[in-house]
Design a protein around this motif. Structure first.
Motif, PDB file in Angstrom:
ATOM      1  N   PHE A 219       0.598  -1.088  -0.178  1.00  0.00           N
ATOM      2  CA  PHE A 219      -0.010  -0.207   0.168  1.00  0.00           C
ATOM      3  C   PHE A 219       1.179   1.438   0.337  1.00  0.00           C
ATOM      4  O   PHE A 219       1.807   2.042   1.094  1.00  0.00           O
ATOM      5  N   ILE A 220       1.018   1.740  -1.279  1.00  0.00           N
ATOM      6  CA  ILE A 220       1.923   3.056  -1.199  1.00  0.00           C
ATOM      7  C   ILE A 220       0.976   4.774  -0.986  1.00  0.00           C
ATOM      8  O   ILE A 220       0.523   4.918  -1.687  1.00  0.00           O
ATOM      9  N   TYR A 221       1.185   5.206  -0.015  1.00  0.00           N
ATOM     10  CA  TYR A 221       0.448   6.220   0.505  1.00  0.00           C
ATOM     11  C   TYR A 221       1.033   7.207   0.090  1.00  0.00           C
ATOM     12  O   TYR A 221       2.084   8.061  -0.004  1.00  0.00           O
ATOM     13  N   PHE A 222       0.864   8.316  -0.849  1.00  0.00           N
ATOM     14  CA  PHE A 222       1.316   9.922  -0.971  1.00  0.00           C
ATOM     15  C   PHE A 222       0.770  10.495  -1.032  1.00  0.00           C
ATOM     16  O   PHE A 222      -0.496  10.638  -1.144  1.00  0.00           O
ATOM     17  N   ASN A 223       1.338  11.660  -0.519  1.00  0.00           N
ATOM     18  CA  ASN A 223       0.522  13.089  -0.194  1.00  0.00           C
ATOM     19  C   ASN A 223       0.781  13.965  -1.572  1.00  0.00           C
ATOM     20  O   ASN A 223       1.138  13.390  -2.788  1.00  0.00           O
ATOM     21  N   VAL A 224      -0.570  14.428  -1.967  1.00  0.00           N
ATOM     22  CA  VAL A 224      -1.022  14.967  -3.465  1.00  0.00           C
ATOM     23  C   VAL A 224      -0.011  15.790  -3.800  1.00  0.00           C
ATOM     24  O   VAL A 224       0.094  16.073  -5.035  1.00  0.00           O
ATOM     25  N   ASP A 225       1.381  16.750  -3.024  1.00  0.00           N
ATOM     26  CA  ASP A 225       2.053  16.825  -4.101  1.00  0.00           C
ATOM     27  C   ASP A 225       3.056  16.120  -4.667  1.00  0.00           C
ATOM     28  O   ASP A 225       3.622  16.759  -5.625  1.00  0.00           O
ATOM     29  N   TYR A 226       2.535  14.885  -4.475  1.00  0.00           N
ATOM     30  CA  TYR A 226       4.291  14.193  -5.065  1.00  0.00           C
ATOM     31  C   TYR A 226       2.953  13.516  -5.948  1.00  0.00           C
ATOM     32  O   TYR A 226       3.470  12.658  -6.485  1.00  0.00           O
ATOM     33  N   LEU A 227       2.214  14.024  -6.450  1.00  0.00           N
ATOM     34  CA  LEU A 227       0.924  13.108  -7.743  1.00  0.00           C
ATOM     35  C   LEU A 227       2.321  12.785  -9.684  1.00  0.00           C
ATOM     36  O   LEU A 227       1.737  11.712  -9.305  1.00  0.00           O
ATOM     37  N   VAL A 228       3.274  13.480  -9.549  1.00  0.00           N
ATOM     38  CA  VAL A 228       3.811  13.274 -10.239  1.00  0.00           C
ATOM     39  C   VAL A 228       4.367  11.682  -9.879  1.00  0.00           C
ATOM     40  O   VAL A 228       4.335  10.989 -10.894  1.00  0.00           O
ATOM     41  N   ASN A 229       4.703  11.486  -8.828  1.00  0.00           N
ATOM     42  CA  ASN A 229       5.379   9.890  -8.290  1.00  0.00           C
ATOM     43  C   ASN A 229       4.127   9.273  -8.151  1.00  0.00           C
ATOM     44  O   ASN A 229       4.600   8.115  -8.851  1.00  0.00           O
ATOM     45  N   GLY A 230       3.222   9.436  -7.988  1.00  0.00           N
ATOM     46  CA  GLY A 230       1.806   8.461  -7.796  1.00  0.00           C
ATOM     47  C   GLY A 230       1.480   7.919  -9.133  1.00  0.00           C
ATOM     48  O   GLY A 230       0.634   6.839  -9.258  1.00  0.00           O
ATOM     49  N   ILE A 231       0.735   8.953 -10.071  1.00  0.00           N
ATOM     50  CA  ILE A 231       0.720   8.968 -11.261  1.00  0.00           C
ATOM     51  C   ILE A 231       2.054   7.554 -11.580  1.00  0.00           C
ATOM     52  O   ILE A 231       1.256   7.465 -12.823  1.00  0.00           O
ATOM     53  N   ALA A 232       3.011   7.945 -11.799  1.00  0.00           N
ATOM     54  CA  ALA A 232       4.191   7.301 -12.369  1.00  0.00           C
ATOM     55  C   ALA A 232       4.096   6.125 -12.195  1.00  0.00           C
ATOM     56  O   ALA A 232       4.541   4.834 -12.688  1.00  0.00           O
ATOM     57  N   LEU A 233       3.558   5.447 -11.244  1.00  0.00           N
ATOM     58  CA  LEU A 233       3.488   4.835 -10.287  1.00  0.00           C
ATOM     59  C   LEU A 233       2.655   3.087 -11.592  1.00  0.00           C
ATOM     60  O   LEU A 233       3.428   2.348 -11.422  1.00  0.00           O
ATOM     61  N   SER A 234       1.996   4.088 -11.978  1.00  0.00           N
ATOM     62  CA  SER A 234       0.968   3.466 -12.782  1.00  0.00           C
ATOM     63  C   SER A 234       1.091   2.147 -14.450  1.00  0.00           C
ATOM     64  O   SER A 234       1.450   1.498 -14.382  1.00  0.00           O
ATOM     65  N   ASN A 235       2.746   3.107 -14.363  1.00  0.00           N
ATOM     66  CA  ASN A 235       3.226   2.404 -15.670  1.00  0.00           C
ATOM     67  C   ASN A 235       4.445   1.931 -14.925  1.00  0.00           C
ATOM     68  O   ASN A 235       5.565   1.151 -16.323  1.00  0.00           O
ATOM     69  N   LEU A 236       4.723   1.281 -13.581  1.00  0.00           N
ATOM     70  CA  LEU A 236       6.057   0.612 -13.088  1.00  0.00           C
ATOM     71  C   LEU A 236       5.293  -0.952 -12.434  1.00  0.00           C
ATOM     72  O   LEU A 236       6.300  -1.887 -12.677  1.00  0.00           O
ATOM     73  N   PHE A 237       4.446  -0.673 -11.532  1.00  0.00           N
ATOM     74  CA  PHE A 237       3.568  -1.696 -10.639  1.00  0.00           C
ATOM     75  C   PHE A 237       1.944  -1.634 -11.050  1.00  0.00           C
ATOM     76  O   PHE A 237       1.607  -0.840 -11.684  1.00  0.00           O
TER      77      PHE A 237
END
Length: 567
Positions: free
Chosen positions: A243-261
């Motif tokens: 479960f990868i919880y991310f602060n909305v200011d890290y939205l770049v990282n959170g969205i990019a996860l969908s191309n990785l995991f």
């Protein structure tokens, strides 16, 4: 542009942080279906204000950029209904220039729409259509104003992502929450993601530093995130659930996860207990550096990454996730492998599974690229099983030892990609800081089912980027091989904060370094099994620490090709 916190727009329907270049549009709170409701909305005024605040009046010759927010919006509304009083003291060319700049300013943000599946399941099933229609609406508003101001219709139309780059369907889940984790209860899980690639995204940092270390207190105790300000990406990393919880200011990282995991399904999350939890963007962390904690009572590895400009680099997101996963693997008796594995099918009928091993910059992906370019006419297919991290599992029966991957995508330096690979995947990629050194792209690589399937191993090669030798070398003894792999020598290439020669235990600072004592017995058993079974264990001389031309690497790849096809 001002970096003050006051610049942040934070309403139920719209969140914008210009400093981090991110925005979320909550369609469950506000959704527009006609141009007049959109242009009259508070959200539109917020965007106009952010744009006007970003301008420098002292150096701006465009008088319209000095208008108030209300005046700016009123002029645009008058233009749309052909009211000539719109122009007043403003030149239509100035208004058009401001509109173009406003449009570019908004599109420079990473804009992600959010729909809550729990609010309306019927709407949830149509979330992609809903987002597409809103993109069409924003594009329509822009074109109406543009063409009225320029006085003629366009002859070329570009269907850019006018409103959003991506959309997320989110929902609540009743997962098995241990005692002490209740603060995570209200955070929405991502159900489905739609990307609009290619996506060009930017972060304030472009390099990773340091090694993650253990702490004695569970970071969850310091989590006080709000729903809508944090999201959870439930990832399948190998066979573990994170479960990868991310602060909305890290939205770049959170969205990019969908191309990785691989994104876990609602059925896989509901009622489940995660193997790992990552908290990305905690405001208060010890020493403001990244840590992990082993909750032995609940058998959960918890990673924390602090809210700093430095940690916006995607490498922090990826490596913390892989670190806690690898620690979970080590405690399960499996050996984490920092490297790449490819399944190669040759035209002569042979099929070989090859694992390239080494720390960042050693030449793992470059070796694969060199082999592919050299043997293009001799290779039927080359399939990536894992690109950065996998694991070896020992079995008492057949096959004795097998490999599995972790990621369904690849996080690759643009400089390392051949033009063929880069252009073939361009339309599916998430690009990070493409204009800078160490620019990266995240591209899909393989299906989850194939990544986690047990794969036999034909060859395991250490990527040696510091030696003067050329070609490949097979180790004669287990001890000789083990010594090289454990030493983890390489010449750093600047992808991290290291420079020059360095050594890292087992070439893997993401798990084995933290748990060397537990990892060494697994390494010993693994090499014994490999040599007992006669599996090729060696090294490939990449020369990348000294020779950026890759000429020597091509020679090494030629020798590797000969061994793979003829032995």
């Amino acid at each position: 542009m001002s970096n003050e916190k006051s610049q942040i727009v934070d309403t139920k329907a719209l969140y914008v942080n210009p400093d981090r270049g991110v925005a979320t549009l909550n369609y469950s709170q506000a959704y527009f279906t006609d141009i007049y409701s959109l242009i009259n909305s508070d959200g539109f005024k917020h965007i106009v204000k952010l744009y006007l605040d970003s301008r420098n009046p002292d150096n701006d010759d465009d008088a319209f950029d000095n208008a108030s927010v209300d005046e700016f919006v009123d002029v645009l509304k008058k233009i749309m209904v052909d009211d000539d009083s719109a122009y007043g003291t403003y030149d239509p060319k100035d208004i058009l220039a401001s509109v173009e700049e406003l449009y570019s300013y908004y599109r420079s943000l990473l804009r992600v729409s959010v729909i809550n599946y729990n609010d309306n399941k019927i709407v949830g099933n149509e979330f992609r259509t809903i987002d597409t229609q809103f993109n069409d609406l924003v594009r329509k508003v822009y074109r109406i104003v543009e063409e009225k101001l320029q006085g003629f219709e366009n002859r070329t139309y570009r269907q850019v992502n006018a409103a959003t780059n991506a959309t997320m369907l989110v929902q609540q889940h009743n997962w098995r929450i241990p005692e002490g984790y209740q603060e995570l209860k209200d955070i929405d899980f991502i159900n489905t993601v739609m990307l609009r690639p290619p996506m060009m995204m930017h972060t304030k940092s472009n390099k990773r530093e340091g090694v993650f270390s253990a702490v004695q207190q569970n970071p969850v105790a310091r989590f006080h995130g709000e729903r809508g300000k944090w999201y959870c990406y439930p990832a399948k990393i190998g066979e573990s659930l994170a479960f990868i919880y991310f602060n909305v200011d890290y939205l770049v990282n959170g969205i990019a996860l969908s191309n990785l995991f691989q994104l876990a399904s609602p059925e896989e999350v509901e009622g489940a207990k995660p193997d790992e939890i990552v908290l990305f963007g905690l405001e208060k962390t010890e020493g403001m550096v990244s840590h992990y904690f082993h909750d032995e009572a609940n058998d959960i590895w918890v990673g924390e990454v602090p809210y700093t400009d430095k940690t916006t680099y995607f490498g922090y997101m990826k490596k913390m996730c892989l670190t806690v996963h690898n620690l979970h693997q080590i405690y399960a008796g499996k050996l984490p492998i920092h490297g790449s594995m490819v399944k190669i099918r040759f035209t002569n009928g042979k099929e070989k599974n090859v694992v390239f091993f080494g720390d960042s910059g050693a030449g793992k992906s470059e070796s694969i690229e060199a082999l592919q370019e050299l043997a293009d006419d001799k290779i039927v297919s080359m399939e990536t099983i894992f690109d950065d991290m996998g694991s070896f599992t020992l079995t008492s029966g057949e096959p004795g030892i097998y490999a599995q991957g972790t990621e369904t995508g690849a996080f690759v330096r643009l400089d390392d990609l051949s033009s063929a690979v880069a252009f073939n995947n361009m339309d599916r990629g998430v690009y990070l800081n493409p204009e800078l050194s160490n620019a990266r792209v995240i591209i899909p690589a393989d299906t989850y089912e194939n990544v986690v399937k047990p794969h036999h191993i034909d060859m395991w090669l250490y990527a040696n980027n510091y030696s003067d030798e050329v070609g490949i070398h097979r180790f004669d003894t287990k001890d000789e091989a083990e010594k090289v792999f454990i030493a983890g020598k390489r010449k750093a290439l600047g992808t991290t904060d290291e420079v020059g020669m360095s050594t890292t235990f087992f070439a893997n600072p993401f798990g084995p370094v933290q748990e060397e004592e537990k990892t060494r017995p697994i390494i010993e058993k693994t090499f014994s099994k490999l040599f007992d079974q006669g599996i090729y264990v060696g090294e490939i001389y990449t020369h990348l620490g000294n020779d950026k031309s890759k000429d020597a690497l091509s020679e090494s790849a030629r020798e590797l090709l000969d061994v793979l096809m003829n032995q």
